[in-house]
Write an enzyme that holds these catalytic residues in place. Structure first.
Site, short mmCIF file in Angstrom:
data_model
loop_
_atom_site.label_atom_id
_atom_site.label_comp_id
_atom_site.label_asym_id
_atom_site.label_seq_id
_atom_site.Cartn_x
_atom_site.Cartn_y
_atom_site.Cartn_z
N CYS A 124 12.77 0.54 1.21
CA CYS A 124 12.26 1.86 0.82
C CYS A 124 13.32 2.94 0.96
CB CYS A 124 11.05 2.20 1.69
SG CYS A 124 10.35 3.82 1.33
N CYS A 168 7.31 4.01 -6.90
CA CYS A 168 7.14 3.67 -5.48
C CYS A 168 8.47 3.39 -4.82
CB CYS A 168 6.31 2.40 -5.32
SG CYS A 168 4.60 2.64 -5.56
N CYS A 175 10.89 9.39 7.06
CA CYS A 175 9.89 8.46 7.60
C CYS A 175 10.52 7.70 8.76
CB CYS A 175 9.45 7.48 6.51
SG CYS A 175 8.12 6.37 7.02
N1 SAH Z 1 4.21 4.56 4.57
C1 SAH Z 1 3.15 4.21 3.69
C2 SAH Z 1 3.14 5.00 2.39
C3 SAH Z 1 4.44 5.15 1.62
S1 SAH Z 1 5.01 3.86 0.61
C4 SAH Z 1 3.16 2.71 3.43
O1 SAH Z 1 4.06 2.03 3.92
O2 SAH Z 1 2.26 2.20 2.81
C5 SAH Z 1 3.90 3.64 -0.69
C6 SAH Z 1 4.04 2.27 -1.32
O3 SAH Z 1 5.30 2.11 -1.99
C7 SAH Z 1 3.97 1.18 -0.28
O4 SAH Z 1 3.20 0.10 -0.65
C8 SAH Z 1 5.43 0.82 -0.18
O5 SAH Z 1 5.57 -0.40 0.43
C9 SAH Z 1 5.86 0.89 -1.63
N2 SAH Z 1 7.32 0.88 -1.82
C10 SAH Z 1 8.24 1.40 -0.99
N3 SAH Z 1 9.50 1.16 -1.46
C11 SAH Z 1 9.36 0.47 -2.63
C12 SAH Z 1 10.28 -0.04 -3.60
N4 SAH Z 1 11.59 0.14 -3.48
N5 SAH Z 1 9.77 -0.66 -4.68
C13 SAH Z 1 8.43 -0.81 -4.84
N6 SAH Z 1 7.52 -0.34 -3.96
C14 SAH Z 1 7.97 0.30 -2.86
#
Ligand code: SAH
Length: 345
Positions: A118, A338, A111
């Site tokens: 993330c 997530c 990404c």
């Molecule tokens: N790029 C998109 C979709 C992928 S992430 C977006 O940003 O929405 C999908 C979800 O997971 C998003 O809400 C993101 O913020 C969340 N997410 C990412 N890393 C996370 C983590 N370590 N703990 C909890 N949620 C997380």
């Protein structure tokens, strides 16, 4: 290399059939065979031999290969690691609800958004997925369920919340949605698909014009610009106020909501002041808030707040009368929750 059959939406298929003077009925027969029945073998339904021979020689019918499957022992979550034709890998997660599932699809290898919380972002962007690679995750997961959990092959919701920023790979994601929605095939209801974005405004603008009705989720994570800049670097280019104004212009149907996702990170964005500001920002909108306690991954710099703090945060939001759900992590024992998806697992 032959083009993939699974890159074609219904209109593309009809066009090819017309151009090649094939029998018109082949389009619905093929969509039904591949997307509704999800057959693995060559189509043997009511279709002319000449049409079949044409499709067989012109198109590739292979799908992303299942590399590994991790089944959670806490719940019935299943995480698939798919191997793509160029050996890149992506993950897909089946999230259980009773004996039905939601599927969490990836849209890119890695990404470009580089969000600090993330795991996927740590990889950088390798490449976009093609439509066939997106649709392929769905078909392969469905087939896996049919073999391994017979009778449970019901995937009711599709969420683009796996690896990647779906609105940053708009064309391929849009075509995948068109295939999922087609009444000749999987016939997934428009309200059953959700696209989640970090707030990529060019994609948001196209989304409202080109795939109306599909649900939207915004990863909000902080109502304060400086904090959001730290979490989601593209906030510097597309600030939250502009993102919210863009979303406000999108016409929603009466029962439609925008989901605002909010990761709760200990001692960073979990105070009553954060909740107050978030509530004030969203009050009056057709909003639904998903609170996601931070999920850790190897090397992550943040922590999850205690349950007590999470509940207090929700209590503040409740005073604004915005429907709020604390999302319990599923599949975190297999790093399928997530933000835990990373192609190297
Ligand atoms: N790029 C998109 C979709 C992928 S992430 C977006 O940003 O929405 C999908 C979800 O997971 C998003 O809400 C993101 O913020 C969340 N997410 C990412 N890393 C996370 C983590 N370590 N703990 C909890 N949620 C997380």
């Amino acid at each position: 290399m032959k083009p993939s059959f699974y890159d074609l939406n219904y209109a593309d298929l009809e066009q090819i059939i017309n151009q090649n003077n094939l029998n018109h009925s082949a389009a619905s027969v093929l969509f039904n065979w591949h997307y509704k029945k999800k057959e693995t073998a060559q189509c043997v339904d009511k279709i002319a031999q000449s049409s079949l021979a044409f499709f067989d020689t012109t198109f590739d019918f292979s799908l992303p290969e299942i590399d590994t499957v991790h089944e959670s022992t806490n719940d019935r979550t299943v995480k698939f690691l798919f191997k793509l034709i160029d050996h890149h890998k992506v993950e897909t997660v089946l999230i259980p609800f009773h004996n039905k599932y939601s599927i969490c699809l990836s849209s890119q290898v890695g990404c470009a958004m580089n969000c600090s919380f993330c795991f996927t972002g740590k990889q950088g962007l390798k490449r976009n997925l093609t439509t066939s690679e997106i649709v392929g995750q769905f078909i392969q997961a469905w087939r896996w369920l049919a073999v391994n959990r017979a009778g449970e092959e019901r995937i009711l919701n599709i969420v683009f919340m796996g690896q990647g920023e779906p609105l940053h790979n708009f064309d391929a994601v849009k075509k995948a949605c068109e295939i999922f929605l087609s009444q000749h095939g999987a016939s997934i209801g428009v309200q059953k698909i959700t696209i989640s974005t970090a707030g990529y405004i060019p994609g948001l603008k196209r989304w409202s014009q080109e795939i109306p009705g599909v649900n939207l989720a915004l990863s909000l994570h902080s109502p304060f610009e400086e904090k959001r800049n730290e979490l989601i670097p593209i906030n510097k280019k597309y600030p939250l106020d502009d993102v919210l104004a863009t979303i406000d212009q999108i016409p929603l149907s009466k029962k439609q909501f925008v989901t605002y996702e909010y990761i709760l990170i200990k001692d960073f964005n979990d105070t009553p002041e954060d909740a107050e500001k978030l509530g004030a920002l969203l009050v009056g909108k057709s909003a639904y808030i998903n609170l996601i306690p931070f999920n850790s991954f190897p090397g992550s710099q943040y922590q999850r707040p205690d349950l007590d703090k999470i509940e207090k945060f929700k209590d503040v939001l409740d005073t604004f009368k915005i429907p709020t759900l604390i999302r319990t992590a599923k599949g975190d024992d297999v790093l399928a929750a997530c933000g835990q998806l990373n192609s190297k697992n």
